[in-house]
Design a protein around this motif. Structure first.
Motif, mmCIF file in Angstrom:
data_model
loop_
_atom_site.group_PDB
_atom_site.id
_atom_site.type_symbol
_atom_site.label_atom_id
_atom_site.label_comp_id
_atom_site.label_asym_id
_atom_site.label_seq_id
_atom_site.Cartn_x
_atom_site.Cartn_y
_atom_site.Cartn_z
ATOM 1 N N ILE A 96 0.688 -1.232 0.011
ATOM 2 C CA ILE A 96 0.148 0.031 0.013
ATOM 3 C C ILE A 96 0.794 1.261 -0.023
ATOM 4 C CG2 ILE A 96 -1.525 1.242 1.541
ATOM 5 C CD1 ILE A 96 -2.790 -1.338 2.339
ATOM 6 N N GLY A 97 2.097 1.156 0.996
ATOM 7 C CA GLY A 97 2.999 2.316 0.774
ATOM 8 C C GLY A 97 3.605 2.656 -0.689
ATOM 9 N N MET A 98 4.060 1.611 -1.277
ATOM 10 C CA MET A 98 4.549 1.723 -2.731
ATOM 11 C C MET A 98 3.441 2.038 -3.538
ATOM 12 S SD MET A 98 7.660 1.207 -3.075
ATOM 13 C CE MET A 98 8.037 0.615 -4.614
ATOM 14 N N PHE A 99 2.280 1.601 -3.460
ATOM 15 C CA PHE A 99 1.016 2.167 -4.106
ATOM 16 C C PHE A 99 0.760 3.754 -3.929
ATOM 17 C CE2 PHE A 99 -3.156 3.299 -5.438
ATOM 18 C CZ PHE A 99 -3.442 2.500 -6.617
ATOM 19 N N ALA A 100 0.842 4.103 -2.809
ATOM 20 C CA ALA A 100 0.758 5.472 -2.538
ATOM 21 C C ALA A 100 1.888 6.257 -3.312
ATOM 22 C CB ALA A 100 0.734 5.892 -1.127
ATOM 23 N N LEU A 101 3.086 5.911 -3.216
ATOM 24 C CA LEU A 101 4.210 6.652 -3.856
ATOM 25 C C LEU A 101 3.960 6.663 -5.493
ATOM 26 C CD1 LEU A 101 7.483 4.947 -1.907
ATOM 27 C CD2 LEU A 101 6.444 7.367 -1.733
ATOM 28 N N GLY A 102 3.449 5.464 -5.803
ATOM 29 C CA GLY A 102 3.116 5.704 -7.401
ATOM 30 C C GLY A 102 2.004 6.852 -7.434
ATOM 31 N N MET A 103 1.296 6.986 -6.662
ATOM 32 C CA MET A 103 0.217 8.181 -6.641
ATOM 33 C C MET A 103 0.678 9.505 -6.602
ATOM 34 S SD MET A 103 -2.987 6.522 -4.340
ATOM 35 C CE MET A 103 -4.046 8.025 -4.795
ATOM 36 N N VAL A 104 1.723 9.653 -5.907
ATOM 37 C CA VAL A 104 2.377 10.703 -5.576
ATOM 38 C C VAL A 104 3.277 11.052 -7.098
ATOM 39 C CG1 VAL A 104 4.382 11.917 -4.543
ATOM 40 C CG2 VAL A 104 2.834 10.627 -3.264
ATOM 41 N N ALA A 119 -3.752 -4.390 -2.102
ATOM 42 C CA ALA A 119 -3.740 -5.224 -0.840
ATOM 43 C C ALA A 119 -3.974 -6.723 -1.009
ATOM 44 C CB ALA A 119 -4.620 -4.544 0.174
ATOM 45 N N VAL A 120 -5.164 -6.873 -1.769
ATOM 46 C CA VAL A 120 -5.681 -8.102 -1.931
ATOM 47 C C VAL A 120 -4.444 -9.125 -2.689
ATOM 48 C CG1 VAL A 120 -7.314 -9.729 -3.247
ATOM 49 C CG2 VAL A 120 -7.997 -7.812 -2.000
ATOM 50 N N ILE A 121 -3.861 -8.663 -3.549
ATOM 51 C CA ILE A 121 -2.742 -9.326 -4.408
ATOM 52 C C ILE A 121 -1.495 -9.630 -3.382
ATOM 53 C CG2 ILE A 121 -0.854 -8.809 -6.058
ATOM 54 C CD1 ILE A 121 -2.933 -7.036 -7.538
ATOM 55 N N ALA A 122 -1.066 -8.581 -2.767
ATOM 56 C CA ALA A 122 -0.159 -8.746 -1.606
ATOM 57 C C ALA A 122 -0.397 -9.828 -0.486
ATOM 58 C CB ALA A 122 0.093 -7.370 -0.852
ATOM 59 N N VAL A 123 -1.673 -9.808 -0.029
ATOM 60 C CA VAL A 123 -2.206 -11.020 0.865
ATOM 61 C C VAL A 123 -2.302 -12.325 0.110
ATOM 62 C CG1 VAL A 123 -4.087 -11.774 2.154
ATOM 63 C CG2 VAL A 123 -3.408 -9.374 2.510
ATOM 64 N N CYS A 124 -2.721 -12.352 -1.168
ATOM 65 C CA CYS A 124 -2.727 -13.828 -1.557
ATOM 66 C C CYS A 124 -1.637 -14.211 -2.002
ATOM 67 C CB CYS A 124 -3.575 -13.546 -3.066
ATOM 68 S SG CYS A 124 -5.336 -13.159 -2.529
ATOM 69 N N VAL A 125 -0.438 -13.364 -2.734
ATOM 70 C CA VAL A 125 0.882 -13.665 -3.009
ATOM 71 C C VAL A 125 1.490 -14.359 -1.560
ATOM 72 C CG1 VAL A 125 3.020 -13.217 -4.057
ATOM 73 C CG2 VAL A 125 0.912 -12.529 -4.963
ATOM 74 N N THR A 126 1.267 -13.371 -0.590
ATOM 75 C CA THR A 126 2.019 -13.800 0.705
ATOM 76 C C THR A 126 1.806 -15.418 1.126
ATOM 77 O OG1 THR A 126 2.069 -11.680 1.343
ATOM 78 C CG2 THR A 126 2.529 -13.295 3.333
ATOM 79 N N LEU A 163 8.861 -9.068 -3.223
ATOM 80 C CA LEU A 163 9.182 -8.818 -4.520
ATOM 81 C C LEU A 163 7.926 -8.010 -5.167
ATOM 82 C CD1 LEU A 163 10.598 -12.349 -5.212
ATOM 83 C CD2 LEU A 163 11.957 -10.212 -5.279
ATOM 84 N N VAL A 164 6.828 -8.649 -4.760
ATOM 85 C CA VAL A 164 5.567 -7.700 -5.478
ATOM 86 C C VAL A 164 5.410 -6.479 -4.962
ATOM 87 C CG1 VAL A 164 2.910 -8.012 -5.778
ATOM 88 C CG2 VAL A 164 4.413 -10.086 -5.839
ATOM 89 N N ALA A 165 5.569 -6.395 -3.312
ATOM 90 C CA ALA A 165 5.404 -5.051 -2.861
ATOM 91 C C ALA A 165 6.119 -4.245 -3.073
ATOM 92 C CB ALA A 165 5.079 -5.484 -1.213
ATOM 93 N N LEU A 166 7.419 -4.312 -3.527
ATOM 94 C CA LEU A 166 8.476 -3.248 -3.683
ATOM 95 C C LEU A 166 8.709 -3.453 -5.152
ATOM 96 C CD1 LEU A 166 10.886 -4.483 -0.719
ATOM 97 C CD2 LEU A 166 9.620 -2.170 -0.770
ATOM 98 N N ALA A 167 8.043 -3.970 -5.958
ATOM 99 C CA ALA A 167 8.526 -4.052 -7.504
ATOM 100 C C ALA A 167 8.093 -2.239 -7.716
ATOM 101 C CB ALA A 167 7.566 -4.869 -8.073
ATOM 102 N N PRO A 168 9.149 -1.813 -8.309
ATOM 103 C CA PRO A 168 9.219 -0.317 -8.691
ATOM 104 C C PRO A 168 8.087 -0.019 -10.075
ATOM 105 C CG PRO A 168 11.248 -1.162 -9.310
ATOM 106 C CD PRO A 168 10.720 -2.195 -8.582
#
Length: 506
Positions: free
Chosen positions: A69-77, A173-180, A192-197
Motif C-alpha cells: 500500500i505504501g508503494m502504491f501511494a508513492l506511485g500516486m505521488v 492489498a488483495v494481491i499482496a495478501v494472496c501472494v504472501t 518482491l511484489v510489494a517493492l516492485a518499482p
C-alpha cells in the motif's frame, strides 16, 4: 473459580504435533539471498538466529500488505504533476512527466461523465462502445457512481481518478495478501511484489489490477486444493481481462502428468460458469456493445511495445493487421506447445507458478501490443516462479526503462518541432530492453524446470507449494528421459524432496 490452564501448561495433542511437523518453517530471504541480505542493511541487517518471528502483531502478511500500500501511494505521488494539470493542459506535458493515465481521459471519452450505460448506450466519436471486458466495465461504472457530478469536468476527472485509485489500492492489498499466502513457508517472497518499482509506476494507468487481484485470489484457492473456487475466481478474472484464461493451459498439462484431470475439469467448469454468469446478460441484451472488446482486439493494428512495431517501422512494406494476427497466433501456439513439452519431459513436474509465468510471458512477447501496465500481469507470477531478488530486479530495471521509454517517445511525437523526448530509434531500443528482460526471466525459470536442484523453492525442501493437489503427487504420464529413471532408483523407494537433507521422508 478455577483458572483455565495456559497454553504452556497444556500438552499438545497428537493432531497438533502432526500439524506442527507438517507446517514448513518460514524461509527467510535474508539468510538465503545475497541481494536480500545486502538490502536488509538499510533496516538493520539480516534476521538473526534469536529473532522472535510471528511473536507480535507485525506478521509477514500485514507487513507486506502495508509495504504494498505504501508503494502504491508513492506511485500516486508520482502522478501528481498530471493530477495538478498535465492531464488537461499541453499534449506532451503528461508524457515528459511520465505520469499519463487512461482513467481521467476515459471518464469523458467513454461516456461516464454523461451518465451513459456501458455496452448499452452508443458513444460519440470513433469508438461506438466501451472496448473493455464486462467486469472491468462494471468496475469503471461503479467508480463513476462514486464520483460526484458537480463541479467542472476537470474536477470530476480528477475525482474519478482518485476514486479508481482507492479501489485499485484495495486490489493491491488483495494481491499482496494472496501472494504472501500462496507459498506456505515462503511469505517473504511477496516482498518482491510489494517493492516492485514497475508495479508502483503502472498501477493507476489502467484497470488491470482488478483482473490481477482476481487471478491472485484464484491461485490462492488452487494452492489450498479448492479447484471449484479457483475456477470461479479465474472465470471472473477472465471476465475482467482475457489473459487469466491462459492459466488453464499449464494447469491442464500438469494435472495430466499427475493424473489429476478430474480436478482440472472441476476448475474448467467453475471458470466457464462464472464467465458466462457475468457475460451472458450483456451478451443477450447488448450484443453489439458486448462484442466490441473482441472486435477491437482483433482489428487493432500493430501498436506500442511489441517487436511487431519495430518490424513495421523498419520494413518498407508494413505487415497487415490480419497477417500480424495470424503470425502472432502461430507464435503463441508454438510457445504453448513448447510449454507443454517442457511440462511432460522435465525431470520433475514443474511448479504451477513456473508454467503460469511462462505462458503469460509468451503471450506478452508475441502480442501485437504491449501497454506499460501489462507488466502487472507478470509481477505476482514472477515472484512465485523465481523468488530470487537479483533476477527479479534485473527484469524490473528493464521494465522501468521501457516505462520511461514509451512516455519519452510519446513526448517526442507530440512536441512538434521542439522534439522533446526520445526519437524512434531510442524507443525501439527501449522495446528491445523490455523484450530481453522478459526473455531473461523466462530463461532462468526454464533452467529451474530443467534443473530442479537450482530452483530456490525446491532447495528449501518443498515440491510445489502453489500446486494444491499437485504438491507432492506422483507422476502418471511422463515423456522423454524423465520416463526412464536411472537404474539406481528403486521403484517404490522413498520420495526425496529436492534440496532436503538426508534420505527424505516416505
Amino acid at each position: 473459580m478455577c483458572a483455565m490452564p495456559s497454553a504452556e501448561m497444556t500438552p499438545p495433542t497428537r493432531a497438533q504435533q502432526s500439524a506442527s511437523a507438517q507446517e514448513p518453517q518460514p524461509v527467510l530471504p535474508t539468510r538465503q539471498d545475497e541481494v536480500a541480505a545486502a538490502g536488509s542493511e538499510l533496516i538493520g541487517g539480516p534476521i538473526g538466529r534469536r529473532a522472535l518471528l510471528s511473536a507480535s502483531w507485525w506478521t509477514p502478511v500485514r507487513i507486506i500488505a502495508l509495504v504494498a500500500i505504501g508503494m502504491f501511494a508513492l506511485g500516486m505521488v508520482q502522478k501528481m504533476p498530471c493530477y495538478n494539470g498535465a492531464w488537461f493542459f499541453g499534449a506532451s506535458s503528461q508524457y515528459t512527466h511520465a505520469c499519463y493515465s487512461d482513467i481521467p481521459h476515459l471518464y469523458k471519452g467513454r461516456g461516464f461523465a454523461d451518465g451513459l450505460v456501458p455496452y448499452f448506450d452508443k458513444l460519440p466519436g470513433d469508438m461506438e462502445y466501451l472496448e473493455y471486458p464486462v467486469l472491468t466495465g462494471l468496475f469503471m461504472e461503479v467508480a463513476s457512481w462514486l464520483t460526484p457530478g458537480s463541479g467542472s469536468l476537470q474536477h470530476q476527472e480528477k475525482v474519478y481518478w482518485m476514486v479508481n485509485a482507492g479501489m485499485l489500492m484495495v486490489c493491491t492489498a488483495v494481491i499482496a495478501v494472496c501472494v504472501t499466502r500462496i507459498h506456505r513457508g515462503r511469505p517473504w517472497d511477496a516482498l518482491l511484489v510489494a517493492l516492485a518499482p514497475a508495479f508502483a509506476l503502472t498501477a493507476t494507468i489502467n484497470w488491470d489490477l482488478f483482473a490481477v487481484a482476481l487471478t491472485a485470489a484464484a491461485m490462492l484457492m488452487w494452492s489450498r486444493g479448492r479447484a471449484l473456487a479457483f475456477g470461479v475466481l479465474l472465470g471472473l478474472a477472465t471476465a475482467a481481462k482475457l489473459y487469466p484464461a491462459l492459466l488453464l493451459g499449464p494447469l491442464l498439462v500438469l494435472c495430466w502428468r499427475a493424473g489429476k484431470l478430474w480436478k482440472f475439469l472441476l476448475a474448467l467448469v467453475g471458470t466457464a460458469v462464472a464467465w458466462l454468469a457475468v457475460n451472458l446478460p450483456v451478451m443477450r441484451l447488448a450484443p453489439d456493445g458486448w462484442a466490441k472488446f473482441y472486435s477491437f482486439s482483433r482489428e487493432r493494428g500493430v501498436d506500442f511495445g511489441s517487436f511487431w512495431l519495430i518490424l513495421s517501422q523498419r520494413m518498407d512494406d508494413s505487415l497487415t493487421t490480419d497477417t500480424v494476427n495470424k503470425l502472432a497466433m502461430a507464435l503463441m501456439l508454438l510457445a504453448c506447445l513448447g510449454v507443454a513439452a517442457l511440462a511432460f519431459t522435465a525431470p520433475r513436474r514443474p511448479r504451477f507458478a513456473q508454467l503460469a509465468f511462462l505462458i503469460v510471458a509468451a503471450f506478452i512477447l508475441t502480442n501485437k501490443v504491449y501497454s506499460p501496465q501489462y507488466v502487472l500481469w507478470l509481477v505476482p507470477l514472477a515472484a512465485l516462479a523465481r523468488p530470487r531478488w537479483r533476477d527479479f530486479l534485473i527484469w524490473q530495471v528493464c521494465e522501468v526503462a521501457y516505462f520511461l521509454g514509451i512516455w519519452m517517445y510519446l513526448a517526442y511525437t507530440t512536441s512538434g518541432d521542439a522534439h522533446k523526448g526520445l526519437p524512434t530509434e531510442g524507443y525501439q531500443l527501449a522495446i528491445a530492453v523490455h523484450l530481453l528482460g522478459t526473455l531473461y526471466l523466462c530463461a532462468v525459470v526454464v533452467r529451474d524446470v530443467l534443473m530442479p536442484e537450482r530452483d530456490v523453492v525446491r532447495k528449501a525442501g518443498q515440491d510445489d507449494p502453489s500446486g494444491g493437489v499437485l504438491d507432492g503427487a506422483p507422476d502418471v504420464f511422463v515423456l522423454g528421459p524423465a520416463a526412464r529413471p536411472p537404474e539406481h532408483v528403486v521403484e517404490g523407494g522413498p520420495f526425496v524432496k529436492w534440496g532436503a537433507a538426508g534420505d527424505g521422508s516416505p
